[in-house]
Design a protein around this motif. Structure first.
Motif, PDB file in Angstrom:
ATOM      1  N   VAL A   1     -28.713 -26.937 -41.253  1.00  0.00           N
ATOM      2  CA  VAL A   1     -28.520 -25.579 -41.776  1.00  0.00           C
ATOM      3  C   VAL A   1     -29.671 -24.696 -41.306  1.00  0.00           C
ATOM      4  CG1 VAL A   1     -29.736 -25.990 -43.954  1.00  0.00           C
ATOM      5  CG2 VAL A   1     -27.927 -24.291 -43.868  1.00  0.00           C
ATOM      6  N   GLY A   2     -29.393 -23.424 -41.138  1.00  0.00           N
ATOM      7  CA  GLY A   2     -30.437 -22.471 -40.755  1.00  0.00           C
ATOM      8  C   GLY A   2     -30.978 -21.744 -41.964  1.00  0.00           C
ATOM      9  N   PRO A   3     -31.956 -20.880 -41.752  1.00  0.00           N
ATOM     10  CA  PRO A   3     -32.502 -20.095 -42.863  1.00  0.00           C
ATOM     11  C   PRO A   3     -31.565 -18.944 -43.226  1.00  0.00           C
ATOM     12  CG  PRO A   3     -33.599 -19.502 -40.822  1.00  0.00           C
ATOM     13  CD  PRO A   3     -32.662 -20.628 -40.497  1.00  0.00           C
ATOM     14  N   THR A   4     -31.520 -18.606 -44.490  1.00  0.00           N
ATOM     15  CA  THR A   4     -30.721 -17.461 -44.918  1.00  0.00           C
ATOM     16  C   THR A   4     -31.365 -16.174 -44.387  1.00  0.00           C
ATOM     17  OG1 THR A   4     -29.609 -16.482 -46.820  1.00  0.00           O
ATOM     18  CG2 THR A   4     -31.902 -17.097 -47.135  1.00  0.00           C
ATOM     19  N   GLN A   5     -30.623 -15.086 -44.400  1.00  0.00           N
ATOM     20  CA  GLN A   5     -31.092 -13.764 -43.994  1.00  0.00           C
ATOM     21  C   GLN A   5     -31.431 -13.674 -42.502  1.00  0.00           C
ATOM     22  OE1 GLN A   5     -34.130 -12.171 -46.578  1.00  0.00           O
ATOM     23  NE2 GLN A   5     -33.191 -13.055 -48.398  1.00  0.00           N
ATOM     24  N   VAL A   6     -30.926 -14.595 -41.705  1.00  0.00           N
ATOM     25  CA  VAL A   6     -31.101 -14.556 -40.258  1.00  0.00           C
ATOM     26  C   VAL A   6     -29.700 -14.521 -39.651  1.00  0.00           C
ATOM     27  CG1 VAL A   6     -32.001 -15.795 -38.240  1.00  0.00           C
ATOM     28  CG2 VAL A   6     -33.285 -15.808 -40.380  1.00  0.00           C
ATOM     29  N   SER A   7     -29.513 -13.737 -38.605  1.00  0.00           N
ATOM     30  CA  SER A   7     -28.176 -13.554 -38.029  1.00  0.00           C
ATOM     31  C   SER A   7     -27.527 -14.861 -37.579  1.00  0.00           C
ATOM     32  CB  SER A   7     -28.246 -12.595 -36.837  1.00  0.00           C
ATOM     33  OG  SER A   7     -29.070 -13.127 -35.814  1.00  0.00           O
ATOM     34  N   THR A   8     -28.324 -15.856 -37.256  1.00  0.00           N
ATOM     35  CA  THR A   8     -27.772 -17.129 -36.794  1.00  0.00           C
ATOM     36  C   THR A   8     -27.145 -17.948 -37.915  1.00  0.00           C
ATOM     37  OG1 THR A   8     -29.922 -18.212 -37.054  1.00  0.00           O
ATOM     38  CG2 THR A   8     -29.419 -17.272 -34.882  1.00  0.00           C
ATOM     39  N   SER A   9     -27.313 -17.484 -39.155  1.00  0.00           N
ATOM     40  CA  SER A   9     -26.742 -18.173 -40.322  1.00  0.00           C
ATOM     41  C   SER A   9     -25.683 -17.320 -41.014  1.00  0.00           C
ATOM     42  CB  SER A   9     -27.838 -18.523 -41.329  1.00  0.00           C
ATOM     43  OG  SER A   9     -28.750 -19.431 -40.781  1.00  0.00           O
ATOM     44  N   VAL A  10     -25.118 -16.369 -40.284  1.00  0.00           N
ATOM     45  CA  VAL A  10     -24.076 -15.506 -40.846  1.00  0.00           C
ATOM     46  C   VAL A  10     -22.821 -15.655 -40.003  1.00  0.00           C
ATOM     47  CG1 VAL A  10     -23.412 -13.155 -41.450  1.00  0.00           C
ATOM     48  CG2 VAL A  10     -25.790 -13.877 -41.702  1.00  0.00           C
ATOM     49  N   ASP A  11     -21.697 -15.869 -40.671  1.00  0.00           N
ATOM     50  CA  ASP A  11     -20.407 -16.030 -40.005  1.00  0.00           C
ATOM     51  C   ASP A  11     -19.592 -14.752 -40.164  1.00  0.00           C
ATOM     52  OD1 ASP A  11     -17.840 -16.707 -39.165  1.00  0.00           O
ATOM     53  OD2 ASP A  11     -17.887 -18.683 -40.105  1.00  0.00           O
ATOM     54  N   PHE A  12     -19.293 -14.111 -39.051  1.00  0.00           N
ATOM     55  CA  PHE A  12     -18.491 -12.886 -39.035  1.00  0.00           C
ATOM     56  C   PHE A  12     -17.089 -13.155 -38.483  1.00  0.00           C
ATOM     57  CE2 PHE A  12     -22.859 -11.307 -38.735  1.00  0.00           C
ATOM     58  CZ  PHE A  12     -22.861 -10.301 -39.685  1.00  0.00           C
TER      59      PHE A  12
END
Length: 120
Positions: free
Chosen positions: A45-56
């Motif tokens: 898992v990546g860190p929250t609040q970073v674009s690499t951890s957001v699914d659009f």
């Protein structure tokens, strides 16, 4: 070198505690034993609040945050800012790309199934 057993953890708090122990606890030997060395972290898992951890990937649903608060907190720590040069993670298939947490580069290569490009 010690092997960290990783997930599954029952909660974010349990994950954060184990992650803190990895960097600051008994395993601090990894950082203290090699004071002139840098650290590259590989996590699921990546860190929250970073674009690499957001699914659009589902426009009607809006963005889905899938990162870890504990990992973000760890990366913001002075120890990590001094020692960690890169975090490479997965989990968020459509979050491929790169970003930053302070001085730490965060990269998600994305899913081989869902992307045709790698990280440059």
């Amino acid at each position: 070198a010690p092997v960290w057993p990783g997930f599954p953890f029952a909660s974010q708090d349990a994950f954060s505690s184990a992650l803190g122990s990895l960097m600051e606890g008994p395993t601090l030997g990894l950082l203290q034993a090699y004071p002139d060395h840098s650290v590259v972290l590989l996590t699921h898992v990546g860190p929250t609040q970073v674009s690499t951890s957001v699914d659009f990937s589902v426009p009607t649903q809006g963005p889905v945050a899938s990162g870890s608060e504990g990992l973000l907190e760890l990366l913001r720590s002075s120890t990590a800012q001094q020692k960690v040069v890169t975090l490479i993670h997965g989990h968020t298939h459509f979050g491929q790309g790169a970003g930053w947490v302070g001085q730490v580069r965060v990269a998600n290569p994305g899913s081989v199934l869902n992307t045709t490009r790698g990280l440059a």
